[in-house]
Design an enzyme around this catalytic site. Structure first.
Site, PDB file in Angstrom:
ATOM      1  N   HIS A 114      -5.070 -42.551 -21.768  1.00 33.64           N
ATOM      2  CA  HIS A 114      -5.249 -40.949 -22.108  1.00 33.64           C
ATOM      3  C   HIS A 114      -6.757 -40.542 -22.757  1.00 33.64           C
ATOM      4  O   HIS A 114      -6.862 -39.522 -22.741  1.00 33.64           O
ATOM      5  CB  HIS A 114      -4.138 -40.507 -22.866  1.00 33.64           C
ATOM      6  CG  HIS A 114      -4.559 -40.977 -24.493  1.00 33.64           C
ATOM      7  ND1 HIS A 114      -4.013 -42.128 -24.833  1.00 33.64           N
ATOM      8  CD2 HIS A 114      -4.868 -40.347 -25.413  1.00 33.64           C
ATOM      9  CE1 HIS A 114      -4.523 -42.189 -26.122  1.00 33.64           C
ATOM     10  NE2 HIS A 114      -4.867 -41.063 -26.735  1.00 33.64           N
TER      11      HIS A 114
HETATM   12  C1  UD1 Z   1      -4.998 -36.087 -28.826  1.00 33.41           C
HETATM   13  C2  UD1 Z   1      -5.986 -36.836 -29.642  1.00 33.41           C
HETATM   14  C3  UD1 Z   1      -6.034 -38.232 -29.566  1.00 33.41           C
HETATM   15  C4  UD1 Z   1      -4.659 -38.840 -29.606  1.00 33.41           C
HETATM   16  C5  UD1 Z   1      -3.581 -38.318 -28.703  1.00 33.41           C
HETATM   17  C6  UD1 Z   1      -2.425 -38.725 -28.738  1.00 33.41           C
HETATM   18  C7  UD1 Z   1      -7.835 -35.056 -30.425  1.00 33.41           C
HETATM   19  C8  UD1 Z   1      -9.160 -34.914 -30.109  1.00 33.41           C
HETATM   20  N1  UD1 Z   1      -7.134 -36.185 -29.594  1.00 33.41           N
HETATM   21  O1  UD1 Z   1      -5.635 -36.183 -27.442  1.00 33.41           O
HETATM   22  O2  UD1 Z   1      -6.588 -38.636 -30.642  1.00 33.41           O
HETATM   23  O3  UD1 Z   1      -4.686 -40.119 -29.498  1.00 33.41           O
HETATM   24  O4  UD1 Z   1      -3.728 -36.846 -28.917  1.00 33.41           O
HETATM   25  O5  UD1 Z   1      -1.463 -38.227 -27.559  1.00 33.41           O
HETATM   26  O6  UD1 Z   1      -7.214 -34.607 -31.032  1.00 33.41           O
HETATM   27  N2  UD1 Z   1      -0.891 -31.407 -23.164  1.00 33.41           N
HETATM   28  C9  UD1 Z   1       0.511 -30.919 -22.677  1.00 33.41           C
HETATM   29  N3  UD1 Z   1       1.385 -31.218 -23.419  1.00 33.41           N
HETATM   30  C10 UD1 Z   1       1.354 -31.476 -24.754  1.00 33.41           C
HETATM   31  C11 UD1 Z   1       0.049 -32.023 -25.263  1.00 33.41           C
HETATM   32  C12 UD1 Z   1      -1.030 -31.618 -24.383  1.00 33.41           C
HETATM   33  O7  UD1 Z   1       0.368 -30.616 -21.426  1.00 33.41           O
HETATM   34  O8  UD1 Z   1       2.494 -31.522 -25.479  1.00 33.41           O
HETATM   35  C13 UD1 Z   1      -2.023 -31.184 -22.266  1.00 33.41           C
HETATM   36  C14 UD1 Z   1      -3.124 -30.210 -23.040  1.00 33.41           C
HETATM   37  O9  UD1 Z   1      -2.870 -28.961 -22.265  1.00 33.41           O
HETATM   38  C15 UD1 Z   1      -4.322 -30.818 -22.626  1.00 33.41           C
HETATM   39  C16 UD1 Z   1      -4.086 -32.455 -22.661  1.00 33.41           C
HETATM   40  O10 UD1 Z   1      -2.801 -32.468 -22.563  1.00 33.41           O
HETATM   41  O11 UD1 Z   1      -4.865 -30.327 -21.335  1.00 33.41           O
HETATM   42  C17 UD1 Z   1      -4.756 -32.963 -23.948  1.00 33.41           C
HETATM   43  O12 UD1 Z   1      -4.122 -32.579 -25.091  1.00 33.41           O
HETATM   44  P1  UD1 Z   1      -4.978 -32.651 -26.348  1.00 33.41           P
HETATM   45  O13 UD1 Z   1      -3.997 -32.360 -27.736  1.00 33.41           O
HETATM   46  O14 UD1 Z   1      -6.253 -31.717 -26.476  1.00 33.41           O
HETATM   47  O15 UD1 Z   1      -5.471 -34.044 -26.708  1.00 33.41           O
HETATM   48  P2  UD1 Z   1      -5.019 -35.311 -26.330  1.00 33.41           P
HETATM   49  O16 UD1 Z   1      -5.488 -35.932 -25.065  1.00 33.41           O
HETATM   50  O17 UD1 Z   1      -3.519 -35.506 -26.089  1.00 33.41           O
END
Ligand code: UD1
Length: 367
Positions: free
Chosen positions: A203
Site C-alpha cells: 500500500h
Molecule cells: C495511511 C497512512 C499509512 C498507513 C496506512 C495503513 C498516511 C499518510 N498514511 O495510508 O502510514 O500505513 O494508512 O493503512 O496517513 N480508502 C478507502 N477506504 C478507507 C480508507 C482509505 O477507500 O477506509 C482509500 C482512500 O480513498 C484513498 C486511499 O485509500 O484513496 C488512501 O487512504 P489514506 O488514508 O489517504 O492513506 P493510506 O494509503 O491508507
C-alpha cells in the site's frame, strides 16, 4: 487524568486496543477517530475484533490530498481540544492523523504523548517520515518501541523527553493470537494450506501509486513456487490489473484473519511497517519490498529481508530466503502497562516543552 487518544487509520486501531484497555484502569479516556479510514473492514471491524470502545467522537474527515486531509483534521481537532480541555493528548504512529493530533495539541499547549516515536527511514519522500519527525519534535513525551528508535531520538537532541518502552503492537498480537488460531476461517475460505502460500500486502505510495511499478512487482511474484494471497488495500486498487496468474486478490481482512494469514504463511511479502513486526512475533519470515526499513532489528536478526521492489530477481530471492535462527527479544512484553505507568511523568508539568529526565530509564533495559 483526562486523556484524549487520537486515531484514524488501521495500524492505529491496533495500537490503541491494548493502550486503551490499560489506560482506562487508571484514567479517563476520550477516543477521537478522525475518520481517515472509514470502510467497515478498514475501521469498524478492528474496533469490534480488538474490543476497543466505540470512538466518543468521529470527525468523518475521510480521504483527500495530504494538505486538505491534514488541514481538516487540524481544525476539527483544535475545536474538540478547546471544548474538552484534556490533561493530555496521545497520538500513535506516523499517519496524517498523528501529525494533525500532535500539531493541534502543541499549538494549544496541551501535553502530548507520541507512541511509536523515533522511527526513521531517512527517506523524506515518504509522507510518514515527515509525520514522524514533526510529531516527535512537537510532542512532549516520546515512547520509543525499539533501541534504534531511542537512538534516533537521542541523535536529534530529544533524549530528555524520550523513553524506551518496547512495542505496543506485541500486546495486540498476543491478545488475539489464540482467538485467531481457533476462530479464523480465512485459510479454508480461500483454499489455503498451512505453510504452502505466500501472503502479500502492498500500500506504500512508492509501490502502488505508479501503475508500472505495481504491475512490475506482480509480474515478478506471479512466478513464485506457491500461491500468493493478496488482501488489497483500497489505495492499491487504482492500478491493479484484472487478474494475475498465481495471485489471489481479496478484500482487506480484519485483524483476526490477518494474524492467522501471517502465522500460517510460508513467508510474508509486504511494504507495511506493522506486518514486518507481526511476522517476526508470529515466527514467519518476512520479505520487505522497500529500499529501507524503520524496523532494522528484524533485518539484523535475519528474519526480514529488504528487497528493492524495482530489482530483477525478486522471485528467486524470495524463494531462497530462509530464517530459522534464534529470535532475540526486540519488542518486549506488557508494553501497555509500562506506557500507562510512564504517563504520570507528564501530569505535573505545567507547559511545554516539558523537560523530563529519563536518561536513567534508557540506561536500564525494560526487558
Ligand atoms: C495511511 C497512512 C499509512 C498507513 C496506512 C495503513 C498516511 C499518510 N498514511 O495510508 O502510514 O500505513 O494508512 O493503512 O496517513 N480508502 C478507502 N477506504 C478507507 C480508507 C482509505 O477507500 O477506509 C482509500 C482512500 O480513498 C484513498 C486511499 O485509500 O484513496 C488512501 O487512504 P489514506 O488514508 O489517504 O492513506 P493510506 O494509503 O491508507
Amino acid at each position: 487524568m483526562r486523556v484524549i487518544s487520537i486515531v484514524g487509520a488501521r495500524p492505529q486501531f491496533v495500537k490503541l486496543a491494548p493502550f486503551s484497555r490499560e489506560l482506562r484502569k487508571y484514567h479517563e479516556e476520550t477516543i477521537i477517530h478522525t475518520g481517515q479510514h472509514y470502510d467497515t473492514n478498514m475501521s469498524e471491524l478492528f474496533f469490534k475484533q480488538l474490543d476497543i470502545p466505540e470512538p466518543d467522537i468521529n470527525l468523518h474527515i475521510g480521504s483527500g490530498g495530504h494538505g486538505a486531509q491534514t488541514g481538516k483534521m487540524l481544525s476539527a481537532l483544535e475545536e474538540q481540544f478547546i471544548n474538552l480541555s484534556p490533561d493530555a493528548v496521545v497520538v500513535f504512529g506516523d499517519t496524517n492523523s498523528t501529525l494533525a493530533g500532535a500539531l493541534a495539541a502543541s499549538k494549544l499547549h496541551i501535553p502530548c504523548i507520541h507512541i511509536e516515536a523515533g522511527l526513521r527511514s531517512f527517506n523524506r519522500l515518504m509522507p510518514e517520515e515527515i509525520n514522524r519527525v514533526v510529531a516527535d519534535h512537537t510532542c512532549d513525551l516520546l515512547m520509543a518501541p525499539t533501541r534504534t528508535g531511542m537512538n534516533n531520538l537521542c541523535n536529534e537532541g530529544l533524549e530528555q523527553c524520550s523513553i524506551f518502552t518496547g512495542d505496543i503492537m506485541v500486546d495486540a498480537v498476543q491478545y488475539l493470537a489464540d482467538k485467531a488460531e481457533h476462530e479464523s476461517r480465512i485459510l479454508e475460505k480461500n483454499g489455503l494450506q498451512e505453510k504452502s502460500y505466500y501472503l502479500l500486502t502492498l500500500h506504500r505510495p512508492s509501490n502502488v501509486d505508479n501503475a508500472e511499478q505495481l504491475r512490475y512487482i506482480l509480474a515478478q511474484l506471479e512466478n513464485l513456487d506457491q500461491p500468493v494471497i493478496f488482501p488489497v488495500h483500497p489505495r492499491t486498487r487504482r492500478f491493479l490489473p484484472e487478474s494475475v496468474e498465481n495471485i489471489q486478490f481479496i478484500d482487506p481482512v480484519g485483524y483476526i484473519d490477518i494474524i492467522s494469514l501471517q502465522r500460517n504463511a510460508l513467508k510474508v511479502i509486504t511494504d507495511s511497517g506493522g506486518m514486518q513486526k507481526e511476522a517476526y512475533v508470529l515466527g514467519t519470515p518476512c520479505i520487505t519490498l522497500r529500499k529501507e526499513t524503520e524496523w532494522v532489528e528484524t533485518v539484523e536478526a535475519g528474519w526480514n529481508l529488504l528487497l528493492n521492489p524495482a530489482g530483477d530477481i525478486l522471485c528467486k530471492q524470495i524463494q531462497s530466503f530462509s530464517a530459522n535462527g534464534k529470535q532475540p527479544d526486540i519488542f518486549g512484553n506488557d508494553v501497555a502497562a509500562r506506557m500507562v505507568k510512564e504517563l504520570g511523568r507528564i501530569e505535573s508539568v505545567p507547559s511545554r516543552r516539558v523537560i523530563i529526565n529519563v536518561k536513567e530509564d534508557y540506561a536500564k533495559p525494560s526487558f
